[in-house]
Write a protein that holds these residues in place. Structure first.
Motif, PDB file in Angstrom:
ATOM      1  N   ALA A 100      16.869 -30.078  30.199  1.00 33.37           N
ATOM      2  CA  ALA A 100      17.252 -28.697  29.890  1.00 33.37           C
ATOM      3  C   ALA A 100      18.167 -28.144  30.984  1.00 33.37           C
ATOM      4  O   ALA A 100      18.079 -28.535  32.147  1.00 33.37           O
ATOM      5  N   GLY A 101      19.059 -27.231  30.579  1.00 34.19           N
ATOM      6  CA  GLY A 101      19.986 -26.623  31.540  1.00 34.19           C
ATOM      7  C   GLY A 101      21.411 -26.807  31.064  1.00 34.19           C
ATOM      8  O   GLY A 101      21.648 -27.163  29.903  1.00 34.19           O
ATOM      9  N   GLU A 102      22.363 -26.546  31.964  1.00 36.60           N
ATOM     10  CA  GLU A 102      23.755 -26.675  31.556  1.00 36.60           C
ATOM     11  C   GLU A 102      24.178 -28.143  31.516  1.00 36.60           C
ATOM     12  O   GLU A 102      23.960 -28.881  32.465  1.00 36.60           O
ATOM     13  N   VAL A 103      24.759 -28.533  30.397  1.00 41.00           N
ATOM     14  CA  VAL A 103      25.195 -29.933  30.216  1.00 41.00           C
ATOM     15  C   VAL A 103      26.698 -29.925  29.970  1.00 41.00           C
ATOM     16  O   VAL A 103      27.203 -29.139  29.164  1.00 41.00           O
ATOM     17  N   GLU A 104      27.396 -30.787  30.688  1.00 46.47           N
ATOM     18  CA  GLU A 104      28.842 -30.920  30.466  1.00 46.47           C
ATOM     19  C   GLU A 104      29.048 -32.023  29.423  1.00 46.47           C
ATOM     20  O   GLU A 104      28.599 -33.153  29.595  1.00 46.47           O
ATOM     21  N   ILE A 105      29.705 -31.659  28.326  1.00 48.66           N
ATOM     22  CA  ILE A 105      29.991 -32.627  27.264  1.00 48.66           C
ATOM     23  C   ILE A 105      31.452 -33.050  27.409  1.00 48.66           C
ATOM     24  O   ILE A 105      32.335 -32.200  27.540  1.00 48.66           O
ATOM     25  N   LEU A 106      31.684 -34.366  27.376  1.00 49.49           N
ATOM     26  CA  LEU A 106      33.039 -34.892  27.531  1.00 49.49           C
ATOM     27  C   LEU A 106      33.414 -35.686  26.292  1.00 49.49           C
ATOM     28  O   LEU A 106      32.567 -36.402  25.731  1.00 49.49           O
ATOM     29  N   GLY A 107      34.660 -35.559  25.869  1.00 50.05           N
ATOM     30  CA  GLY A 107      35.077 -36.339  24.710  1.00 50.05           C
ATOM     31  C   GLY A 107      36.572 -36.576  24.683  1.00 50.05           C
ATOM     32  O   GLY A 107      37.301 -36.227  25.620  1.00 50.05           O
ATOM     33  N   ARG A 108      37.013 -37.178  23.585  1.00 48.62           N
ATOM     34  CA  ARG A 108      38.434 -37.477  23.351  1.00 48.62           C
ATOM     35  C   ARG A 108      38.770 -37.084  21.927  1.00 48.62           C
ATOM     36  O   ARG A 108      37.913 -37.166  21.040  1.00 48.62           O
ATOM     37  N   ALA A 109      40.018 -36.725  21.712  1.00 53.75           N
ATOM     38  CA  ALA A 109      40.481 -36.391  20.362  1.00 53.75           C
ATOM     39  C   ALA A 109      41.876 -36.971  20.177  1.00 53.75           C
ATOM     40  O   ALA A 109      42.641 -37.083  21.142  1.00 53.75           O
ATOM     41  N   TRP A 110      42.194 -37.359  18.948  1.00 53.40           N
ATOM     42  CA  TRP A 110      43.491 -37.989  18.677  1.00 53.40           C
ATOM     43  C   TRP A 110      43.876 -37.767  17.229  1.00 53.40           C
ATOM     44  O   TRP A 110      43.035 -37.439  16.395  1.00 53.40           O
ATOM     45  N   SER A 111      45.166 -37.948  16.955  1.00 47.07           N
ATOM     46  CA  SER A 111      45.668 -37.895  15.582  1.00 47.07           C
ATOM     47  C   SER A 111      46.970 -38.671  15.549  1.00 47.07           C
ATOM     48  O   SER A 111      47.761 -38.607  16.491  1.00 47.07           O
ATOM     49  N   GLY A 112      47.204 -39.387  14.461  1.00 44.86           N
ATOM     50  CA  GLY A 112      48.470 -40.097  14.299  1.00 44.86           C
ATOM     51  C   GLY A 112      49.584 -39.171  13.833  1.00 44.86           C
ATOM     52  O   GLY A 112      50.735 -39.568  13.756  1.00 44.86           O
ATOM     53  N   ASP A 113      49.229 -37.937  13.523  1.00 45.31           N
ATOM     54  CA  ASP A 113      50.215 -37.001  12.971  1.00 45.31           C
ATOM     55  C   ASP A 113      50.687 -35.969  13.985  1.00 45.31           C
ATOM     56  O   ASP A 113      51.235 -34.929  13.594  1.00 45.31           O
ATOM     57  N   GLY A 114      50.445 -36.218  15.263  1.00 47.75           N
ATOM     58  CA  GLY A 114      50.927 -35.284  16.281  1.00 47.75           C
ATOM     59  C   GLY A 114      49.809 -34.879  17.209  1.00 47.75           C
ATOM     60  O   GLY A 114      48.684 -35.345  17.104  1.00 47.75           O
ATOM     61  N   GLU A 115      50.166 -33.960  18.103  1.00 49.50           N
ATOM     62  CA  GLU A 115      49.222 -33.531  19.119  1.00 49.50           C
ATOM     63  C   GLU A 115      47.968 -32.895  18.507  1.00 49.50           C
ATOM     64  O   GLU A 115      48.046 -32.231  17.467  1.00 49.50           O
ATOM     65  N   VAL A 116      46.838 -33.083  19.173  1.00 53.67           N
ATOM     66  CA  VAL A 116      45.635 -32.347  18.797  1.00 53.67           C
ATOM     67  C   VAL A 116      45.750 -30.961  19.432  1.00 53.67           C
ATOM     68  O   VAL A 116      46.067 -30.827  20.609  1.00 53.67           O
ATOM     69  N   LYS A 117      45.551 -29.923  18.623  1.00 52.79           N
ATOM     70  CA  LYS A 117      45.762 -28.551  19.095  1.00 52.79           C
ATOM     71  C   LYS A 117      44.459 -27.829  19.406  1.00 52.79           C
ATOM     72  O   LYS A 117      44.452 -26.825  20.118  1.00 52.79           O
ATOM     73  N   ARG A 118      43.351 -28.321  18.822  1.00 51.83           N
ATOM     74  CA  ARG A 118      42.100 -27.606  19.030  1.00 51.83           C
ATOM     75  C   ARG A 118      40.939 -28.576  18.865  1.00 51.83           C
ATOM     76  O   ARG A 118      40.957 -29.418  17.963  1.00 51.83           O
ATOM     77  N   VAL A 119      39.950 -28.441  19.750  1.00 52.33           N
ATOM     78  CA  VAL A 119      38.698 -29.179  19.570  1.00 52.33           C
ATOM     79  C   VAL A 119      37.578 -28.161  19.655  1.00 52.33           C
ATOM     80  O   VAL A 119      37.566 -27.291  20.528  1.00 52.33           O
ATOM     81  N   GLN A 120      36.658 -28.246  18.709  1.00 54.28           N
ATOM     82  CA  GLN A 120      35.489 -27.365  18.704  1.00 54.28           C
ATOM     83  C   GLN A 120      34.237 -28.205  18.902  1.00 54.28           C
ATOM     84  O   GLN A 120      34.174 -29.368  18.476  1.00 54.28           O
ATOM     85  N   PHE A 121      33.274 -27.577  19.550  1.00 54.34           N
ATOM     86  CA  PHE A 121      31.997 -28.231  19.814  1.00 54.34           C
ATOM     87  C   PHE A 121      30.908 -27.352  19.221  1.00 54.34           C
ATOM     88  O   PHE A 121      31.035 -26.125  19.207  1.00 54.34           O
ATOM     89  N   SER A 122      29.863 -27.970  18.713  1.00 56.40           N
ATOM     90  CA  SER A 122      28.750 -27.145  18.249  1.00 56.40           C
ATOM     91  C   SER A 122      27.413 -27.787  18.553  1.00 56.40           C
ATOM     92  O   SER A 122      27.279 -29.013  18.550  1.00 56.40           O
TER      93      SER A 122
END
Ligand code: MTE
Ligand code: MO
Length: 356
Positions: A263-285
């Protein structure tokens, strides 16, 4: 050509799927922490057998409708002007194992993606030497590996339209992460087509053929199409759909891989990609409410982008999810898009965690 398709499966994995999953391999999700995936952790997809190949005697033939047929050894290719590109590759079948009923093939869950630094000669430089004729429509790439699929014997071969093949970033790659290609990644020479699903990047490349029609090989005309129903003409798989993954936080249970987090603050790390151009937004839930993640700008035009999010983990069981939106406005679906062969499943990742 016939449409001999294996019937779909519901429920337990077949022996053949398990055999494919052990021959091939995914990138362990904790390896999302690396900007560049170490070669031994890069995912693998090999349809037939890894062919025997000797870099010292390997020849690449360039033939068909070209003014100047070529035969190039690795030494000659290595003496040409080289280019190094950081490229994210994802298998078109990634996510297939999550779809029910599922197509009997490599049962990827979500780990069929990696990023490497590829060095080679731009294909356009070699094609410009060979000089494709006026009538050329497609360039076909033939691998040295051979086998049967759907009852048809063939070498693994794929084509690109001439204009796609001439793109400055399509490489004839001989090095991966600064070292000669490993046997499983196509040694001594492979095609590398940035932004496209992995099937386009033909390994063990030994022959390039210029043709004046649409290539009708098994891996081009029968496989790698999005199809709503068996028998549909389908839409060819080309560029990677927008996608994102996180490193599952905490520690796993051995068998079920369920996560335990403090329990407590957790840092979540990830990667995002698309073949159609830059990724503009990533959402976490966590448990449904989306929040914007901190998304880093691309470090290379064809490589995944790093993102991170902070999560206040409270005791109990939670479901973590992430989803990306690319420059075209495409956003990952919450549920797998239906496809007969399980291609292009870019639905959001779900990670169940127990916080203690
Ligand atoms: N000759 C040949 N090239 C091939 C394949 C293959 O089986 N044979 N598999 C393709 C597929 S489906 C993918 S996803 C990528 C995987 O590349 P990697 O194993 O280097 O990650 O290679 C592509 N190139
Ligand atoms: Mo693939």
């Amino acid at each position: 050509m016939n449409e001999k398709r294996r019937p779909p499966i519901v429920g337990r994995y077949m022996q053949e799927e398990v055999a494919l999953a052990t021959r091939n391999s995914g990138m362990p999700l904790e390896a999302l922490r690396y900007d560049v995936t170490p070669a031994g952790l890069h995912y693998l997809l090999i349809h037939f057998d890894i062919p025997e190949a000797d870099a010292a005697t390997w020849k690449l033939r360039v033939e068909g409708l070209v003014a100047r047929p070529l035969e190039l050894g690795l030494g000659e290719l290595r003496r040409m002007r080289a280019k190094t590109l950081r490229v994210t590759l994802e298998c078109a079948g990634n996510g297939r194992g999550q779809v029910s009923p599922r197509y009997p093939s490599m049962p990827w869950l979500e780990e069929g993606v990696s990023t490497a630094e590829w060095t080679g000669v731009p294909l356009s430089a070699v094609l410009n030497e060979a000089r494709p004729g006026e009538s050329v429509r497609e360039i076909v790439f033939h691998g040295a590996d051979r086998g049967f699929d759907r009852g048809i014997e063939h070498s693994y071969s794929r084509s690109l339209r001439l204009a796609e093949a001439m793109h400055e970033d399509v490489l004839l790659a001989y090095d991966m992460n600064g070292a000669p290609l490993l046997p499983q990644h196509g040694a001594p020479l492979r095609l590398l087509v940035p932004r496209w699903y992995g099937m386009a990047s033909v390994k063990w490349l030994q022959r390039i053929e210029a043709i004046d029609r649409a290539f009708d090989g098994v891996q081009q005309a029968l496989s790698y199409h999005f199809r709503a129903a068996a028998g549909d003409p389908g839409i060819p798989c080309t560029r990677m759909r927008v996608n994102a993954l996180m490193v599952p936080p905490g520690i796993p249970e051995f068998f079920g891989r369920r996560r335990t987090v403090e329990a407590g603050e957790v840092e979540i790390l990830g990667r995002a990609w698309s073949g159609d151009g830059e990724v503009k937004r990533v959402q976490f839930s966590a448990d449904g409410a989306w929040q914007d993640a901190a998304l880093e700008a691309p470090v290379a035009p064809h490589a995944w982008q790093r993102w991170s999010a902070r999560w206040q983990a409270a005791r109990g069981v939670h479901e973590l999810r992430c989803r990306a939106t690319d420059a075209t406005g495409a956003i990952q679906p919450l549920e797998p898009p239906w496809d007969v062969a399980g291609f292009g499943n870019n639905s959001v990742q779900r990670v169940e965690v127990l916080v203690r």
